[in-house]
Design a protein around this motif. Sequence first.
Motif, PDB file in Angstrom:
ATOM      1  N   ARG A  79      -2.165   3.518  10.401  1.00 56.49           N
ATOM      2  CA  ARG A  79      -1.856   4.948  10.237  1.00 56.49           C
ATOM      3  C   ARG A  79      -0.424   5.145   9.765  1.00 56.49           C
ATOM      4  N   MET A  80       0.521   4.381  10.368  1.00 59.04           N
ATOM      5  CA  MET A  80       1.930   4.511   9.993  1.00 59.04           C
ATOM      6  C   MET A  80       2.161   4.095   8.546  1.00 59.04           C
ATOM      7  N   LYS A  81       1.458   3.037   8.098  1.00 62.04           N
ATOM      8  CA  LYS A  81       1.599   2.602   6.711  1.00 62.04           C
ATOM      9  C   LYS A  81       1.110   3.682   5.749  1.00 62.04           C
ATOM     10  N   ARG A  82      -0.012   4.299   6.091  1.00 56.98           N
ATOM     11  CA  ARG A  82      -0.550   5.346   5.228  1.00 56.98           C
ATOM     12  C   ARG A  82       0.362   6.573   5.207  1.00 56.98           C
ATOM     13  N   ASP A  83       1.096   6.772   6.298  1.00 50.63           N
ATOM     14  CA  ASP A  83       2.014   7.914   6.361  1.00 50.63           C
ATOM     15  C   ASP A  83       3.364   7.604   5.733  1.00 50.63           C
ATOM     16  N   GLY A  84       3.508   6.362   5.214  1.00 55.64           N
ATOM     17  CA  GLY A  84       4.742   6.005   4.516  1.00 55.64           C
ATOM     18  C   GLY A  84       5.868   5.547   5.419  1.00 55.64           C
ATOM     19  N   ALA A  85       5.568   5.015   6.584  1.00 54.84           N
ATOM     20  CA  ALA A  85       6.616   4.543   7.487  1.00 54.84           C
ATOM     21  C   ALA A  85       7.361   3.369   6.868  1.00 54.84           C
TER      22      ALA A  85
END
Length: 466
Positions: A79-85
């Motif tokens: 989820r964090m990767k998809r949110d651009g973290a």
Amino acid sequence: MSPYLKDAIDIIAGRLCQVAEDEEFRSAVLALAQTLLGQSPNSEPSTNAKCETDSELLSIAARCRLKAKGCRWAVERDRMKRDGAEHSVEIAPTDIELLDAARQLPDCNLWTNRPSFVLPEQLSRCETLAGCFEALAMTLETAEMVVKHDVGTQSELKLVLQLVAEAQSALRLAVARVSGPTDSEQTSAFRWLKAMTEKKRLFVERFMRIEDIADPELWRDLICRCDDIRSQLRTLKVRDRLHCRLLEKLTYQLSLLSQTDDDDYKWLRIATTVDDMVQAGVPPSNLELRKLLSPVLEDAPELDKDTPTGFKLAVRETQRLQDIDVQEDKSDPVSGYPPEVKTAAMLLKGKKVALIGGDAREHTKVALESALELKELLWAERGTSVSSLAPYVARPEVAAVLLAIRWSPHSYGDVKKFCDRYEKPLVWLPGGMSVTQVAFQIMTQCGDRLRAASESKTADTISQNT
């Protein structure tokens, strides 16, 4: 290849995979590492599952809990990767933390955190998988409490084993639903469970066959049921410690009997301790309790309305089982008695003795008849009217009268008048009614009179024969 080199390759590959943002690069690093380590590319490491010993249950549980954390992190990480973290700041530290934690545990394979693992479309299945890992961890920790620390009974052990069976079965299906590999913790738990049921000769009805599968979605309910059992076991553990303390207290109190003259007060304390034990859950028929009470019960005062209920129950059970033993054992008189018992037996052999007072106890009656070689012990129980006592004393075949003064009404003092009238020796029993106590009082109070009667009878017999 040297084990140190294998570890180095694994660490380097793991760190590169954790910090790399390029999925193609991560896959290439993993494939290279597997090739160098002699594994087929994209294959999962061997589980090396074995039949774990009881001492390793906590290690399996610890790996399960870490896998649950890793499974949830895999979802959160995606989820964090998809949110651009930012990978190096927000993602990599947790990756490294999990990897380091896994290295602290033997044979811990965090397969949900490997680059080759693909999250399922239904992410809720990952939460179910994590929950199943937690449920198995909790059931194994509970099993360790029961098996290693000997808490609870056979029924509690079987109940815990049933929970372990359900947890490992649910985990197996949860792993399959996310297309995961055969999980080493599930396999180890199953093999331990199978070995334990064979060792303890217990049959676990459910979830031990591949076609009998537990529902992974019920992992929360499984944890709640396991928590209830853990609470019961903790209560049992506290109760067992209390039982041990009370048993030690009772042993000490019994050791003080007859050291001074104040035995009535000591018996009151003993009765209170026994009552505390029964109130705390010790069965009145408990073997250890009966072993302590049985040798001294003949010296105990008679029970009355003020006697604690728990003590009454323990005495009743001890006497009942003593009576059963007497009925099953009709052997010769017990050897090893002190000299006064044997002397009393010589003087009373084949004769009758009247015992007045107390409650008739079969094992006491048989013990006295056997040790003193009596023809019969005539027992007038407590509650017999004074006027009815005369016939016991008047019988010609009665050689002596025993009066249990400690358990008899004061009016039973009139028995002395009957003994004087019919010229029968009266023996006062101030203490218990054990064989040794009775024989000692007989020889002390009327031994000379019984000898004289025996010698007179012998002389009469000789005279008649001549």
